[in-house]
Design an enzyme around this catalytic site. Structure first.
Site, PDB file in Angstrom:
ATOM      1  N   SER A 138       0.848  -1.198   0.000  1.00 42.75           N
ATOM      2  CA  SER A 138       0.000   0.000   0.000  1.00 42.75           C
ATOM      3  C   SER A 138       0.878   1.241   0.000  1.00 42.75           C
ATOM      4  O   SER A 138       1.941   1.269   0.632  1.00 42.75           O
ATOM      5  CB  SER A 138      -0.873   0.001   1.254  1.00 42.75           C
ATOM      6  OG  SER A 138      -1.373   1.296   1.496  1.00 42.75           O
ATOM      7  N   TYR A 151      -1.984  -0.088   9.952  1.00 43.57           N
ATOM      8  CA  TYR A 151      -2.126  -0.824   8.692  1.00 43.57           C
ATOM      9  C   TYR A 151      -0.839  -0.728   7.869  1.00 43.57           C
ATOM     10  O   TYR A 151      -0.315  -1.743   7.389  1.00 43.57           O
ATOM     11  CB  TYR A 151      -3.311  -0.251   7.901  1.00 43.57           C
ATOM     12  CG  TYR A 151      -3.436  -0.801   6.506  1.00 43.57           C
ATOM     13  CD1 TYR A 151      -3.851  -2.109   6.301  1.00 43.57           C
ATOM     14  CD2 TYR A 151      -3.127  -0.018   5.394  1.00 43.57           C
ATOM     15  CE1 TYR A 151      -3.962  -2.631   5.009  1.00 43.57           C
ATOM     16  CE2 TYR A 151      -3.233  -0.528   4.113  1.00 43.57           C
ATOM     17  CZ  TYR A 151      -3.654  -1.835   3.928  1.00 43.57           C
ATOM     18  OH  TYR A 151      -3.746  -2.337   2.657  1.00 43.57           O
ATOM     19  N   ALA A 152      -0.322   0.483   7.740  1.00 39.96           N
ATOM     20  CA  ALA A 152       0.892   0.685   6.935  1.00 39.96           C
ATOM     21  C   ALA A 152       2.060  -0.121   7.497  1.00 39.96           C
ATOM     22  O   ALA A 152       2.878  -0.662   6.742  1.00 39.96           O
ATOM     23  CB  ALA A 152       1.244   2.169   6.878  1.00 39.96           C
ATOM     24  N   SER A 154       1.973  -3.016   8.851  1.00 41.12           N
ATOM     25  CA  SER A 154       1.864  -4.423   8.441  1.00 41.12           C
ATOM     26  C   SER A 154       2.335  -4.597   6.993  1.00 41.12           C
ATOM     27  O   SER A 154       2.987  -5.580   6.652  1.00 41.12           O
ATOM     28  CB  SER A 154       0.424  -4.928   8.617  1.00 41.12           C
ATOM     29  OG  SER A 154      -0.446  -4.382   7.643  1.00 41.12           O
ATOM     30  N   LYS A 155       2.036  -3.613   6.159  1.00 37.02           N
ATOM     31  CA  LYS A 155       2.468  -3.697   4.764  1.00 37.02           C
ATOM     32  C   LYS A 155       3.971  -3.439   4.635  1.00 37.02           C
ATOM     33  O   LYS A 155       4.645  -3.997   3.771  1.00 37.02           O
ATOM     34  CB  LYS A 155       1.677  -2.707   3.903  1.00 37.02           C
ATOM     35  CG  LYS A 155       0.209  -3.124   3.733  1.00 37.02           C
ATOM     36  CD  LYS A 155       0.112  -4.476   3.058  1.00 37.02           C
ATOM     37  CE  LYS A 155      -1.288  -4.870   2.694  1.00 37.02           C
ATOM     38  NZ  LYS A 155      -1.327  -6.206   2.046  1.00 37.02           N
ATOM     39  N   ALA A 185     -10.624   2.630  -5.541  1.00 37.22           N
ATOM     40  CA  ALA A 185     -12.023   2.708  -5.097  1.00 37.22           C
ATOM     41  C   ALA A 185     -12.545   1.287  -4.873  1.00 37.22           C
ATOM     42  O   ALA A 185     -13.324   0.757  -5.656  1.00 37.22           O
ATOM     43  CB  ALA A 185     -12.840   3.428  -6.160  1.00 37.22           C
ATOM     44  N   THR A 186     -12.049   0.631  -3.818  1.00 33.25           N
ATOM     45  CA  THR A 186     -12.484  -0.740  -3.501  1.00 33.25           C
ATOM     46  C   THR A 186     -13.148  -0.752  -2.126  1.00 33.25           C
ATOM     47  O   THR A 186     -13.172   0.261  -1.418  1.00 33.25           O
ATOM     48  CB  THR A 186     -11.289  -1.709  -3.480  1.00 33.25           C
ATOM     49  OG1 THR A 186     -10.367  -1.257  -2.486  1.00 33.25           O
ATOM     50  CG2 THR A 186     -10.595  -1.795  -4.822  1.00 33.25           C
TER      51      THR A 186
END
Lengths: 242, 73
Positions: A138, A151-152, A154-155, A185-186
């Site tokens: 990401s 989150y970042a 983990s990536k 856009a998911t």
């Protein structure tokens, strides 16, 4: 003979698009996800005998040896590639960090992909396959966003894992790369408001959401022999995020 | 023991080393068989494929005898 690719998080969004592109290019795809969606079933009907599905909870890192590699992608299947796409987002500001939610996210985003990589490489070793591993990261790893620190991280862990996997297994011809998408856009970014989206897209050169098809095509390229000299890399597909 | 010997010799063959006529429990995987960490990884996957036992699951294995113990034979 068609090449076999394992794709996690295959039932929607980027994962589904990756399956679609790979099938169009003649691969066999072994898809894993929690939910068996109608969109996936449509693709399955279109590619009978080339697309396979198993519902697996990727929060169970200890169970994937059996659930994936003993019951789905067994040693009888020569695995040519693994796409680590499944991920969950845990968005919050750091001062609200909840350790249980953080650990749950790391199970899906970090520990399970590492264990799957272990057994994917073992399959490649058994068959002496010059396989290709592609992790989906990401842009939040490289450009900070409020609420995405956990989150970042983990990536970021996966990016480091990929780099060192590439170094370790390169001499046997096994490659490992990362695709770093910008905001798409998911469903994963569905909770954002219009204003938040506009702000995020304003930080890109192309001033728009990253195209899911472009991400999927890049994954397919890295899996293919066209990318035979590319390993240990991060490939940004992010509309030129600033 | 016979299957294990076949696996070991398949790896030695891939390294252009002579095949072994006999294997004994005291043989060291690294010094006697001349296996590197990548050869040991190949040995692990081939044994797992044949016997469904992961010999490196809970720690290092150094000798053929230790493999035989893990295989329960």
């Amino acid at each position: 003979m068609s090449k076999n690719i394992l794709v996690t998080g295959c039932s929607r969004g980027v994962g589904l698009e990756i399956c679609r592109v790979l099938l169009r290019e003649g691969y066999n795809v072994y898809g894993i996800a929690r939910s068996y969606t109608d969109e996936f079933k449509v693709l399955e009907q279109e590619y009978i005998g080339h697309l396979f599905f198993k519902s697996i909870d990727l929060a169970d890192s200890g169970g994937v040896r059996k659930s994936v590699f003993k019951e789905f992608v067994t040693n009888d299947i020569l695995l040519d590639g693994y796409v680590n796409n499944a991920a969950v987002a845990y968005d919050d500001i750091v001062t609200n960090l909840n350790i249980d939610r953080l650990k749950a996210m790391y199970e899906v985003n970090v520990f399970t992909p590492m264990v799957i990589t272990k057994y994917a490489i073992r399959n490649m070793l058994l068959h002496k396959t010059r396989g290709s591993i592609v992790h989906i990261s990401s842009i939040s790893v490289h450009t900070g966003y409020k609420g995405l620190a956990m989150y970042a991280s983990s990536k970021g862990a996966i990016e480091a894992f990929s780099k060192d996997t590439a170094r370790e297994w390169g001499q046997l011809g096994i490659r490992s790369n990362v695709v770093v998408p910008g905001f798409m856009a998911t469903a994963m970014s569905a909770s954002l408001t219009e204003e938040q989206r506009a702000k995020i897209y304003a930080r890109t050169s192309l001033k728009a959401a990253t195209n899911v098809g472009s991400v999927a095509e890049t994954v397919a390229f890295l899996l293919s022999d066209k990318a035979c000299s590319i390993t240990g890399q991060n490939v940004y597909v992010d509309n030129g995020t600033i | 023991m016979e299957k294990l010997q076949l696996i070991i010799n398949s790896i030695r063959k891939g390294k252009n080393l002579p095949e072994l006529e006999d294997i004994t429990p005291e043989m060291n995987l690294r010094s006697d068989l001349e296996f590197t960490s990548f050869d040991l990884a190949e040995l692990t996957v081939k044994i797992e494929d044949e016997f469904d036992v992961d010999i490196f699951e809970d720690g290092l294995v150094n000798t053929i005898g230790e493999i035989i113990v893990k295989l329960g034979k």
